[in-house]
Design a protein around this motif. Sequence first.
Motif, PDB file in Angstrom:
ATOM      1  N   SER A  25      19.546  16.428 -29.289  1.00  0.00           N
ATOM      2  CA  SER A  25      20.279  17.551 -28.462  1.00  0.00           C
ATOM      3  C   SER A  25      19.712  19.028 -29.469  1.00  0.00           C
ATOM      4  CB  SER A  25      21.786  17.573 -28.693  1.00  0.00           C
ATOM      5  OG  SER A  25      22.090  17.459 -29.850  1.00  0.00           O
ATOM      6  N   GLU A  85      25.639  16.767 -25.717  1.00  0.00           N
ATOM      7  CA  GLU A  85      25.128  17.442 -24.442  1.00  0.00           C
ATOM      8  C   GLU A  85      26.041  16.296 -23.230  1.00  0.00           C
ATOM      9  OE1 GLU A  85      20.979  17.730 -24.038  1.00  0.00           O
ATOM     10  OE2 GLU A  85      21.139  19.553 -25.479  1.00  0.00           O
ATOM     11  N   ARG A 134      29.770  16.982 -23.121  1.00  0.00           N
ATOM     12  CA  ARG A 134      30.247  18.213 -22.500  1.00  0.00           C
ATOM     13  C   ARG A 134      30.011  18.047 -20.740  1.00  0.00           C
ATOM     14  NH1 ARG A 134      27.439  20.955 -26.811  1.00  0.00           N
ATOM     15  NH2 ARG A 134      25.644  21.077 -25.800  1.00  0.00           N
ATOM     16  N   ASP A 135      28.662  17.475 -20.561  1.00  0.00           N
ATOM     17  CA  ASP A 135      28.445  17.354 -19.067  1.00  0.00           C
ATOM     18  C   ASP A 135      29.404  16.370 -18.555  1.00  0.00           C
ATOM     19  OD1 ASP A 135      26.340  18.985 -19.360  1.00  0.00           O
ATOM     20  OD2 ASP A 135      24.710  17.210 -19.380  1.00  0.00           O
TER      21      ASP A 135
END
Length: 305
Positions: free
Chosen positions: A199, A290, A293-294
């Motif tokens: 990330s 990542e 969060r998505d």
Amino acid sequence: MTETIVTTTSTVTMDDGVCLHVKVLGDDAKATKPLLIALHGAPGLSTLLDPESSFAFLSGTFRVLVFDARGSGASDLTGPYTHERWINDIEHLRKWAGAEKFVLAGGSYGGFIALDYALVHGDRLLGIILRDTWAHGVVGMMTALANVVTSDRLKVDVARQVRVWSGILYDDKDFEESVLEILPIYDPPEEVSNKAPMSGETQPKVFEGLAETGSGYHSATQNAAFCENMPRFDVRHRLKEIKAPTLVVVGRHDYITPVHFSQEIADGIPNTRLEIFEYSGHNPPADEPEKFRDTVWSFLKAEVL
């Protein structure tokens, strides 16, 4: 360039006079943004730094309220350290923040409190986010203990691990030593983390930086949680009563709260999405930031906003 998040730090007094250390992330003087309250895990050990790092990315859309639970971090070390009292503290903070309804997030032990809150105050919830948690206290404790003492990644004092997982620690030093010897099991195995998508960012690991915060180890809180609360905690047969849309996330390589516990919760709550993080241990927000969060953002857009 990292965006600066406007943060308000407060000391909030509960109805019994106990003071809690509280942060609200996201500038919203008129309280027009929806509220998200995120609970940390590990009573007497973890602090608001964990949920702050996990959910700060939402502060542009939500007021993100994080706090040290009583008996933890910079909040008063004053009991009772019961689920009922911790639930009452959440209610007090909800009212203090001026929200009729809100999203509740809880990781690890915070997930236990979130589940109990949902069964008492389900009408207050817009949604629930559960990370790496379980629904049955005794089985959960025994599973974690078994995985710790049999792990080839650890060398532990078995008697000390029995004390921490059954809530009969001698003192704060005993608590500190029990935690430090098992830290590696909270992360995914090295051969797994090496395969994780990169990330380009560094996230705090489980309990990382604990000593630097000055929060210390509070064995009285841990003992109450695991000697008194956990033997009574069993919501398996009441999960169907939870009506709020729920996101359950768990690391594939979580040996403290293994995947089958999250699967049980997802099977029990009617409106649930389960997401398994294939390269994560006990803390997907740190191991796969990542994707975390998505996943959270997708859930909130679909179910709450």
